[in-house]
Write a protein that holds these residues in place. Sequence first.
Motif, PDB file in Angstrom:
ATOM      1  N   PRO A   1      63.018  88.245  30.770  1.00  0.00           N
ATOM      2  CA  PRO A   1      64.341  88.399  31.392  1.00  0.00           C
ATOM      3  C   PRO A   1      65.387  88.790  30.355  1.00  0.00           C
ATOM      4  CG  PRO A   1      63.253  86.445  32.234  1.00  0.00           C
ATOM      5  CD  PRO A   1      62.389  86.950  31.112  1.00  0.00           C
ATOM      6  N   ASN A   2      66.162  89.816  30.663  1.00  0.00           N
ATOM      7  CA  ASN A   2      67.234  90.315  29.799  1.00  0.00           C
ATOM      8  C   ASN A   2      66.726  91.045  28.548  1.00  0.00           C
ATOM      9  OD1 ASN A   2      69.233  89.149  31.516  1.00  0.00           O
ATOM     10  ND2 ASN A   2      68.909  87.170  30.505  1.00  0.00           N
ATOM     11  N   ALA A   3      65.420  91.271  28.449  1.00  0.00           N
ATOM     12  CA  ALA A   3      64.867  92.020  27.320  1.00  0.00           C
ATOM     13  C   ALA A   3      64.599  93.457  27.747  1.00  0.00           C
ATOM     14  CB  ALA A   3      63.583  91.370  26.817  1.00  0.00           C
ATOM     15  N   ALA A   4      64.828  94.389  26.846  1.00  0.00           N
ATOM     16  CA  ALA A   4      64.658  95.793  27.171  1.00  0.00           C
ATOM     17  C   ALA A   4      63.241  96.281  26.880  1.00  0.00           C
ATOM     18  CB  ALA A   4      65.665  96.636  26.383  1.00  0.00           C
ATOM     19  N   TYR A   5      62.593  95.690  25.860  1.00  0.00           N
ATOM     20  CA  TYR A   5      61.279  96.184  25.437  1.00  0.00           C
ATOM     21  C   TYR A   5      60.178  95.348  26.091  1.00  0.00           C
ATOM     22  CZ  TYR A   5      57.965  98.455  22.294  1.00  0.00           C
ATOM     23  OH  TYR A   5      56.943  99.206  21.792  1.00  0.00           O
ATOM     24  N   PRO A   6      59.025  95.963  26.399  1.00  0.00           N
ATOM     25  CA  PRO A   6      57.920  95.182  26.977  1.00  0.00           C
ATOM     26  C   PRO A   6      57.515  94.005  26.076  1.00  0.00           C
ATOM     27  CG  PRO A   6      57.462  97.530  27.121  1.00  0.00           C
ATOM     28  CD  PRO A   6      58.682  97.394  26.282  1.00  0.00           C
ATOM     29  N   THR A   7      56.966  92.978  26.688  1.00  0.00           N
ATOM     30  CA  THR A   7      56.428  91.847  25.930  1.00  0.00           C
ATOM     31  C   THR A   7      55.162  92.304  25.202  1.00  0.00           C
ATOM     32  OG1 THR A   7      57.298  90.281  27.533  1.00  0.00           O
ATOM     33  CG2 THR A   7      55.534  89.498  26.088  1.00  0.00           C
ATOM     34  N   ILE A   8      55.073  91.972  23.918  1.00  0.00           N
ATOM     35  CA  ILE A   8      53.932  92.369  23.105  1.00  0.00           C
ATOM     36  C   ILE A   8      53.014  91.165  22.923  1.00  0.00           C
ATOM     37  CG2 ILE A   8      53.172  93.375  20.917  1.00  0.00           C
ATOM     38  CD1 ILE A   8      56.083  94.324  20.540  1.00  0.00           C
ATOM     39  N   PHE A   9      51.723  91.394  23.094  1.00  0.00           N
ATOM     40  CA  PHE A   9      50.715  90.382  22.793  1.00  0.00           C
ATOM     41  C   PHE A   9      49.817  90.920  21.682  1.00  0.00           C
ATOM     42  CE2 PHE A   9      51.987  89.508  27.113  1.00  0.00           C
ATOM     43  CZ  PHE A   9      52.054  88.122  27.155  1.00  0.00           C
ATOM     44  N   ALA A  10      49.631  90.129  20.649  1.00  0.00           N
ATOM     45  CA  ALA A  10      48.784  90.527  19.529  1.00  0.00           C
ATOM     46  C   ALA A  10      47.693  89.495  19.318  1.00  0.00           C
ATOM     47  CB  ALA A  10      49.610  90.677  18.256  1.00  0.00           C
ATOM     48  N   TYR A  11      46.483  89.971  19.174  1.00  0.00           N
ATOM     49  CA  TYR A  11      45.344  89.117  18.834  1.00  0.00           C
ATOM     50  C   TYR A  11      45.063  89.321  17.362  1.00  0.00           C
ATOM     51  CZ  TYR A  11      40.388  87.730  18.554  1.00  0.00           C
ATOM     52  OH  TYR A  11      39.187  87.170  18.189  1.00  0.00           O
TER      53      TYR A  11
END
Length: 213
Positions: free
Chosen positions: A142-152
């Motif tokens: 919410p309120n973020a412009a960039y996609p959520t990043i997931f890193a393994y």
Amino acid sequence: SQSGSLSGGGSIAISADGKTIVWAPEDSGVSYSNDNGTTWQACAGAPPQQSILSDRINQKKFYIFNSITGVLYRSVDGALTFSAVATGLPTKALLRASYAAEGDLWLATSSGLLHSTDSGTTFTHVAGPTESFDVAFGKSAPNAAYPTIFAYGKIAGVDGVYRSIDKGTTWTAVTDANHQYGYLDVIAADPNVFGRVYLGTSGRGIVYADPAP
């Protein structure tokens, strides 16, 4: 043109508009099709038997990362031709494209996570991960412009899956010491549910995780 002569697994990608298929079979060179696979044309300059990736915005752009030589190839003409645009990148790495913008690429490597905003011409190291095996992109916070990043990978010496809602500036652990699920073959994030990530395990099925309430 070729019709019915290609076979054997490999890597495949579809353009952003769904009209072009690019295929690197295990037993031949890279080819493209504009008629849903009825006929195939050879891609000039494309290294064989490497992973194909399409740009998420520009339907004319495709990428091939040669994980043996550390060279990134790019096509800007719908896969008719490929040319090298970056050399000296880490080998045995995994290239991914986000849907945040045209040419937004991420490279998961044994020496960390790299990010490009110019279609792979240049890469910069992302703070946090010192080792990365895969990266995925989900719905923005919410309120973020960039996609959520997931890193393994590994952060501060600890292996696991991590989440960033600020373009990789800070990271939050998704897994913990009691929930590692063995080696993960692949991770994928949900574009419609914030914080949801899918973990493809080796022999333990598919696990998904949501943020704690």
